[in-house]
Design a protein around this motif. Sequence first.
Motif, PDB file in Angstrom:
ATOM      1  N   ASN A  83     -66.742  43.888  80.282  1.00 31.91           N
ATOM      2  CA  ASN A  83     -65.700  43.550  79.301  1.00 31.91           C
ATOM      3  C   ASN A  83     -65.710  42.040  79.028  1.00 31.91           C
ATOM      4  O   ASN A  83     -66.464  41.292  79.679  1.00 31.91           O
ATOM      5  N   GLY A  84     -64.882  41.615  78.093  1.00 34.15           N
ATOM      6  CA  GLY A  84     -64.878  40.201  77.709  1.00 34.15           C
ATOM      7  C   GLY A  84     -64.262  39.303  78.773  1.00 34.15           C
ATOM      8  O   GLY A  84     -64.609  38.127  78.891  1.00 34.15           O
ATOM      9  N   THR A  85     -63.326  39.847  79.545  1.00 36.28           N
ATOM     10  CA  THR A  85     -62.728  39.091  80.648  1.00 36.28           C
ATOM     11  C   THR A  85     -63.790  38.788  81.692  1.00 36.28           C
ATOM     12  O   THR A  85     -63.906  37.656  82.192  1.00 36.28           O
TER      13      THR A  85
ATOM     14  N   LEU B 284     -66.140  35.971  80.716  1.00 37.05           N
ATOM     15  CA  LEU B 284     -65.605  34.627  80.982  1.00 37.05           C
ATOM     16  C   LEU B 284     -65.717  34.282  82.469  1.00 37.05           C
ATOM     17  O   LEU B 284     -66.080  33.167  82.837  1.00 37.05           O
TER      18      LEU B 284
ATOM     19  N   ILE C 135     -55.752  34.653  74.886  1.00 40.10           N
ATOM     20  CA  ILE C 135     -55.546  35.786  75.792  1.00 40.10           C
ATOM     21  C   ILE C 135     -55.547  35.277  77.239  1.00 40.10           C
ATOM     22  O   ILE C 135     -56.224  34.301  77.555  1.00 40.10           O
TER      23      ILE C 135
ATOM     24  N   SER D  38     -57.041  36.248  79.743  1.00 35.90           N
ATOM     25  CA  SER D  38     -58.375  36.277  80.377  1.00 35.90           C
ATOM     26  C   SER D  38     -58.960  34.882  80.537  1.00 35.90           C
ATOM     27  O   SER D  38     -59.628  34.594  81.535  1.00 35.90           O
TER      28      SER D  38
ATOM     29  N   VAL E 112     -61.973  28.723  72.036  1.00 35.79           N
ATOM     30  CA  VAL E 112     -61.706  30.140  71.723  1.00 35.79           C
ATOM     31  C   VAL E 112     -61.461  30.264  70.223  1.00 35.79           C
ATOM     32  O   VAL E 112     -60.622  29.546  69.678  1.00 35.79           O
TER      33      VAL E 112
ATOM     34  N   ASP F  93     -65.698  31.190  73.490  1.00 36.81           N
ATOM     35  CA  ASP F  93     -65.223  32.576  73.540  1.00 36.81           C
ATOM     36  C   ASP F  93     -65.155  33.112  72.104  1.00 36.81           C
ATOM     37  O   ASP F  93     -64.252  32.759  71.341  1.00 36.81           O
TER      38      ASP F  93
ATOM     39  N   ALA G 288     -64.971  36.365  71.289  1.00 39.19           N
ATOM     40  CA  ALA G 288     -64.556  37.773  71.344  1.00 39.19           C
ATOM     41  C   ALA G 288     -63.990  38.265  70.008  1.00 39.19           C
ATOM     42  O   ALA G 288     -64.272  39.382  69.570  1.00 39.19           O
ATOM     43  N   GLU G 289     -63.195  37.400  69.365  1.00 34.21           N
ATOM     44  CA  GLU G 289     -62.509  37.807  68.123  1.00 34.21           C
ATOM     45  C   GLU G 289     -63.285  37.374  66.887  1.00 34.21           C
ATOM     46  O   GLU G 289     -62.770  37.466  65.782  1.00 34.21           O
TER      47      GLU G 289
ATOM     48  N   SER H 184     -66.251  40.126  73.596  1.00 39.45           N
ATOM     49  CA  SER H 184     -65.639  41.369  74.062  1.00 39.45           C
ATOM     50  C   SER H 184     -66.018  42.471  73.073  1.00 39.45           C
ATOM     51  O   SER H 184     -66.101  42.227  71.871  1.00 39.45           O
TER      52      SER H 184
ATOM     53  N   LYS I  93     -62.588  45.296  68.472  1.00 34.70           N
ATOM     54  CA  LYS I  93     -63.478  44.196  68.104  1.00 34.70           C
ATOM     55  C   LYS I  93     -64.466  44.645  67.006  1.00 34.70           C
ATOM     56  O   LYS I  93     -64.629  45.840  66.753  1.00 34.70           O
TER      57      LYS I  93
ATOM     58  N   GLY J 133     -66.381  46.562  77.001  1.00 35.50           N
ATOM     59  CA  GLY J 133     -67.688  45.919  77.169  1.00 35.50           C
ATOM     60  C   GLY J 133     -67.622  44.451  76.825  1.00 35.50           C
ATOM     61  O   GLY J 133     -66.628  43.965  76.289  1.00 35.50           O
TER      62      GLY J 133
END
Length: 373
Positions: free
Chosen positions: A56-58, A61, A83, A85, A128, A154, A156-157, A178, A183, A190
């Motif tokens: 996962n994205g957490t 990191l 987030i 995370s 981020v 980061d 993720a988004e 993430s 997403k 993932g």
Amino acid sequence: MNRIPVFTTVLEGNELRYLTDCIESGWISSEGPYVGRFEKEFAAYHGRRHGITVCNGTAALEVAIAALKLGPGDEVILPTFTIVSCALAVIRAGATPVLVDCHPDTWNMDVAEVARKITSRTKAIMAVHIYGLPAQIGPLRELARQHGIHLIEDAAEAIGLKYQGQLCGSIGELSTFSFYANKHVTTGEGGMILTDDDDLAARCRSLRNLCFQPPRRFVHEEMGWNMRMCNLQAAVGLAQLERLGKTVARKQEIGAAYQKYLRGAPGLELPLARTADAENVYWIYGVVLSDSVPFDAAEAAKRLAQQGIDTRPFFWGMHEQPVFQRRGLFAGEKHPVSERIARRGFYLPTGLNIEPAQIEFVSETLKRMVAPS
Ligand SMILES: Cc1ncc(COP(=O)(O)O)c(C=O)c1O
């Protein structure tokens, strides 16, 4: 009444075909061939040398921080408006998170404040990208270069989002992603780390896989994790990546429709459609209630839910998190922009198959709700 969900996933490409292949071939663990294929294709899409999938994205990191060997005494600068995370990864490593506020117009971290907060203990900046517009990753990269510190990005988004024509996630020394269901590329759960650095890539690979060593598998020099992605997830990810262009175009269409209906509405601050650096990809479509509106985001969410409209609140700043305050972190810190948008911001339904009439209904309902009486 039909509820309008805040998000829905679309799995209309090769997902089923690739999953069937996994089942028929019996390859379902992380040893299966889709993992390597997905890593290679995702890295290639971003023009990077290495892709390392994780669960996962957490985890991405945490592995990134561990790969850089950040720990006690090291400071990492990150946005408070993000987030949990991001802060967890720093704190769990024993390093010190140093927070900066965000811009009121882009909701992304304030570069001038980052520059002010760099000390001799600063070892990394964690940039981020927030909600569909990029952090000012160019100036942040330059700051990192000038001070000889690491840059974790980061993204993720921000899958498919470009900063000055360059894909987000292609810029950080280590870039993390993430693939949660909301997403732009999903594998259910993932994540991935991208880097051009061969040594960092090898460390990430090892850390996510219990630090098994190739010559003596069960002899360990370091503490790793099992944060592997399995073949089934990677198969879905590969199919999703093939559709990424369509997904981003669809998000931009949804964002543009909200902009059209909501532009100029009294009581609402809308996301910027573009900045000098980027076109918004509207990972989510966020709105902030103007100070003239006599209620907050939580009340707005409740009222919209009564009309069948699902929303989500904005992030709650890291410096206001009870879990961190109880640990004595961020005592007395004030980050007024993040505090304001945490209380007055929320996001609207942006499911990939939301219908034009639903976007209009959400917009009109919201406008009526915040209109001065
Ligand atoms: C910016 C950002 N980083 C990291 C994460 C964590 O990813 P995951 O939920 O896959 O652990 C998220 C999740 O939404 C995120 O938005």
